[in-house]
Design an enzyme around this catalytic site. Structure first.
Site, mmCIF file in Angstrom:
data_model
loop_
_atom_site.group_PDB
_atom_site.id
_atom_site.type_symbol
_atom_site.label_atom_id
_atom_site.label_comp_id
_atom_site.label_asym_id
_atom_site.label_seq_id
_atom_site.Cartn_x
_atom_site.Cartn_y
_atom_site.Cartn_z
ATOM 1 N N HIS A 63 0.812 -1.225 0.000
ATOM 2 C CA HIS A 63 0.000 0.000 0.000
ATOM 3 C C HIS A 63 0.841 1.269 0.000
ATOM 4 C CE1 HIS A 63 0.062 0.961 4.442
ATOM 5 N NE2 HIS A 63 0.174 -0.348 4.594
ATOM 6 N N ASP A 164 5.711 2.088 6.987
ATOM 7 C CA ASP A 164 4.468 1.341 6.732
ATOM 8 C C ASP A 164 3.667 2.141 5.706
ATOM 9 O OD1 ASP A 164 2.019 0.056 6.814
ATOM 10 O OD2 ASP A 164 1.574 0.608 8.887
ATOM 11 N N GLU A 194 -5.255 1.605 2.436
ATOM 12 C CA GLU A 194 -5.122 0.403 3.273
ATOM 13 C C GLU A 194 -5.331 0.757 4.736
ATOM 14 O OE1 GLU A 194 -3.149 -2.661 5.780
ATOM 15 O OE2 GLU A 194 -2.736 -0.530 5.694
ATOM 16 N N GLU A 195 -4.787 1.898 5.125
ATOM 17 C CA GLU A 195 -4.774 2.244 6.553
ATOM 18 C C GLU A 195 -6.155 2.562 7.113
ATOM 19 O OE1 GLU A 195 -2.415 1.672 8.421
ATOM 20 O OE2 GLU A 195 -0.523 1.822 7.338
ATOM 21 N N ASP A 217 4.090 -6.082 3.482
ATOM 22 C CA ASP A 217 3.760 -5.016 4.430
ATOM 23 C C ASP A 217 4.627 -5.193 5.670
ATOM 24 O OD1 ASP A 217 2.471 -2.880 5.720
ATOM 25 O OD2 ASP A 217 0.477 -3.530 5.083
ATOM 26 N N HIS A 303 3.286 2.672 13.185
ATOM 27 C CA HIS A 303 2.280 3.738 13.329
ATOM 28 C C HIS A 303 2.737 4.864 14.259
ATOM 29 C CE1 HIS A 303 -1.461 1.586 11.501
ATOM 30 N NE2 HIS A 303 -0.371 1.475 10.750
HETATM 31 CO CO CO Z 1 -0.291 0.421 8.858
HETATM 32 ZN ZN ZN Z 2 0.737 -1.318 6.397
#
Ligand code: CO
Ligand code: ZN
Length: 332
Positions: A63, A164, A194-195, A217, A303
């Site tokens: 992503h 990420d 995606e998030e 990922d 994150h």
């Molecule tokens: Co993520």
């Molecule tokens: Zn991710």
């Protein structure tokens, strides 16, 4: 890979606003693609190769979007209240810097709290862009922001916001770059949103209807003080996902990945992640179902604005993915 990773991670593209990162990735891969297109949800889809007698239609997904913030209210003094795009947690925010799509920078401040033993809630935080009033503030309700944090090279380990999943994008790009021959019809999908709930890839997987799917990922690690209780550690190789919070990887895919790693004498780790999931979940559940799995890059502080990976893991992930898609696939 460091300059590529710096370029990818420093690009602004929170969920739903992937234009900038799509342009950066497109410039990298356009000369390598047999076919390239952007679908209605903004996924960048690159085909390489054509299915031969012993080939399959394989979908690889990473992503492009990153977690971010979105303005909900600007008060009369020009302070911006916000909510989140994706899995942002409040304790990662105070004192951090953000940038809006029009490149307006800001810092995150908090209300005065009396109990300093408690973490801030989102309701107690705001973005200060240095405006003196609402009129003076160019940010409007609905404008999105991403963390602002320069790429940091620690030698063996690399730190950035949006590791990420720009790290996954980098692995796909480098795999495509190094790929010599393949018996497969390969689709490299750089997915959107995606998030916020694995959204972009859902449409792409329906449209492509692949024989098998593999996401690339990040995954968490258990190698920091009093961290997650999990086996995965930085520097011990890419991880083969067995299970996460949203999917059970197809055991045939897990076996295929492990066989390839052992044959190529590449280090790998077995991954069980208790929370969170990836684009592989949507590929697995596409149409009437697709054998799917995930190649994970171990990442600390997922994150947060400073996500850390090990450069060796990247290189080994590229080698493993290349081995996987270069040879015929036997699932049993
Ligand atoms: Co993520
Ligand atoms: Zn991710």
């Amino acid at each position: 890979m460091k300059p590529l990773l710096q370029k990818l991670t420093e690009t602004f593209s929170p969920s739903g606003y992937e234009n900038a990162i799509r342009a950066v990735i497109r410039a990298e891969i356009e000369p390598l693609a047999d076919e390239i297109r952007v679908d209605a949800l903004g996924n960048l889809i690159v085909r390489k190769g054509q299915a031969s007698k012993n080939g399959k239609k394989i979908m690889l997904a990473a992503h492009m979007d990153e977690i971010g913030l979105i303005a909900t209210h600007v008060d009369e003094n020009g302070f911006i209240r916000f909510t989140t795009l994706g899995g942002v947690r409040p304790h990662t925010l105070l004192g951090g810097r953000v940038r809006f799509a029009d490149s307006t920078p800001g810092v995150i401040g908090g209300e005065r709290i009396t109990d300093t033993t408690k973490a801030y809630t989102f309701e107690q935080l705001f973005i200060d862009i240095g405006a003196a009033s609402r009129k003076d503030c160019p940010v409007k309700v609905g404008n999105v922001a991403a963390f602002e944090r320069p790429f940091l090279d620690l030698g063996k380990r690399l730190v950035a916001k949006a590791m990420d999943d720009r790290i996954g994008c980098a692995v796909l790009i480098e795999t495509l770059r190094g790929l010599k021959i393949t018996p497969h019809e390969l689709y490299f999908v750089f997915s959107t949103q995606e998030e916020v709930g694995i959204r972009g890839v859902t449409g792409a997987a329906f449209g492509l209807d692949p024989d098998l799917g593999l996401a690339v990922d990040v995954t968490g690690t258990g190698d920091t003080p009093k961290g997650n209780k999990m086996e995965v550690a930085l520097g011990k190789g890419p991880a083969v996902k067995v299970k996460d919070g949203g999917m059970i990887a197809d055991p045939r895919i897990v076996d295929w990945m492990i066989r390839a790693a052992e044959k190529a004498k590449l280090p790998y780790q077995r991954e069980v992640l208790e929370g969170g999931t990836t684009d592989a979940r949507a590929m697995q559940l596409a149409r009437s179902g697709v054998p799917a799995g995930c190649l994970s890059i171990p990442c600390r502080y997922v994150h947060s604005p400073s996500e850390m990976v090990d450069e060796k893991d990247l290189q080994n992930a590229v080698k493993l993915l290349t081995a996987l898609v270069s040879a015929p696939v036997e699932l049993d």
